[in-house]
Write an enzyme that holds these catalytic residues in place. Sequence first.
Site, PDB file in Angstrom:
ATOM      1  N   LYS A   1     -15.663  -1.631   2.174  1.00  0.00           N
ATOM      2  CA  LYS A   1     -14.939  -2.105   0.998  1.00  0.00           C
ATOM      3  C   LYS A   1     -15.956  -2.662   0.009  1.00  0.00           C
ATOM      4  O   LYS A   1     -16.629  -3.652   0.298  1.00  0.00           O
ATOM      5  CB  LYS A   1     -13.933  -3.192   1.376  1.00  0.00           C
ATOM      6  CG  LYS A   1     -12.779  -2.703   2.243  1.00  0.00           C
ATOM      7  CD  LYS A   1     -11.909  -3.872   2.694  1.00  0.00           C
ATOM      8  CE  LYS A   1     -10.681  -3.393   3.454  1.00  0.00           C
ATOM      9  NZ  LYS A   1      -9.913  -4.529   4.029  1.00  0.00           N
TER      10      LYS A   1
ATOM     11  N   GLU B   1       0.811  -1.219   0.000  1.00  0.00           N
ATOM     12  CA  GLU B   1       0.000   0.000   0.000  1.00  0.00           C
ATOM     13  C   GLU B   1       0.844   1.269   0.000  1.00  0.00           C
ATOM     14  O   GLU B   1       0.344   2.354   0.243  1.00  0.00           O
ATOM     15  CB  GLU B   1      -0.956  -0.026   1.187  1.00  0.00           C
ATOM     16  CG  GLU B   1      -1.903  -1.213   1.099  1.00  0.00           C
ATOM     17  CD  GLU B   1      -2.898  -1.282   2.233  1.00  0.00           C
ATOM     18  OE1 GLU B   1      -2.834  -0.416   3.132  1.00  0.00           O
ATOM     19  OE2 GLU B   1      -3.733  -2.195   2.219  1.00  0.00           O
TER      20      GLU B   1
END
Length: 428
Positions: free
Chosen positions: A337, A205
């Site tokens: 999500k 990330e």
Amino acid sequence: MANIERVIGREVLDSRGNPTVEADVWLDDGSFGRAAVPSGASTGSREAVELRDGGGRYNGKGVRTAVENVNTTIREALQGGSADDQAALDRQLIDLDGSPNKDRLGANAILAVSMAVAQAAARSRGLPLYRHLQQEGSAAQLPAPMMNILNGGEHADNSVDIQEFMIMPIGFDRFSEALRCGAEIFHALKKVLHERGLSTAVGDEGGFAPDLPSNEAALEAIIEAIQRAGYQAGDQVALALDVASSELYRDGRYHLASEGRDFDAAGFADYLAQLVDKYPIVSIEDGMDESDWDGWKVLTERLGGQIQLVGDDLFVTNPQILQQGIDRGIANSILIKLNQIGTVTETLEAIRMADEAGYTSVVSHRSGETEDVAIADLAVATRATQIKTGSLCRSDRVAKYNQLLRIEQELGDDARYVGRDALRPEQG
């Protein structure tokens, strides 16, 4: 009224070099929408099913079957139908799959089409996606970013147990200023690590992944970086953790391998509480295992009145599971999500339910991302108070921040940055 004229699916690559599903949708008025689906590394066991091919191709991670489902079953069902009613379209997709966890057609196939239709419908109306998804009468709001600048756990190949150490630049009036703060701290942290002879390679990330001796050592490095960048830890910049406890949980205990320690639920809650007392931590995600609801109750009673407790693997963006958590008084925030649940409508329902229960919503990326920036629009549209979309490097992460900058510019004087209001009122 615009109808769906054409649906096409394809296999593309995500930020980890693994295949994922992308869908294109054309409407009969010429409007076009495209969406690509992300993929997680640490996943909740109750997430909607991401259909993979298995076998030797792409190490078993190919998505040809899911793409074929887009190009046959889904296309045939949707072609000629209306794109104006997202809820009805998503219900059609859910019914078409017919399974409780979308394992027949694949949540990756269903979500790609659901998102692409939303994009096309927005263009048909002449609106940006955030305006199209926005509830009538609600004002747009820029979320506070949770910036993952130091990685451990499943997101990095190092000895740090906690998966994500994040900064939250909340003491600013505009999103663009908060973003600048985060970028400057990111670069300051790189210098801190370099001076200590530590790796400045980045994880999935975009956060650094140094080999540090403990979780506290990671927090100390971040505090030093905040100060070196000229900001105040706590006042201007808060800290947040994603413990990803399901990755630490074995045989009913929580194991911190880097520190050679293990805890029962109460002991682990104490450990996290000590970190909160020592550092300006305002949010902890997945502080207990997804199946340890008793442990979650202990943690919520211990810290729920003091900080934000986010359920990710716990709730998996599922309104039914979230309702169980609300009823039992577990956590006070939900991570959102899109691919955990598999349609735009179910995602919006989870956010609405959280809001009505007084839970905050954190719209999130996945560790395997694409250039798709829809989550930035989703966060603004739903007035979610926070967005979690990685560090200040890697184009797949920065793309979302850049989209928020565009939205801020477009909103002009109406661009409100949530800042300190990102957290519940009793948290300041």
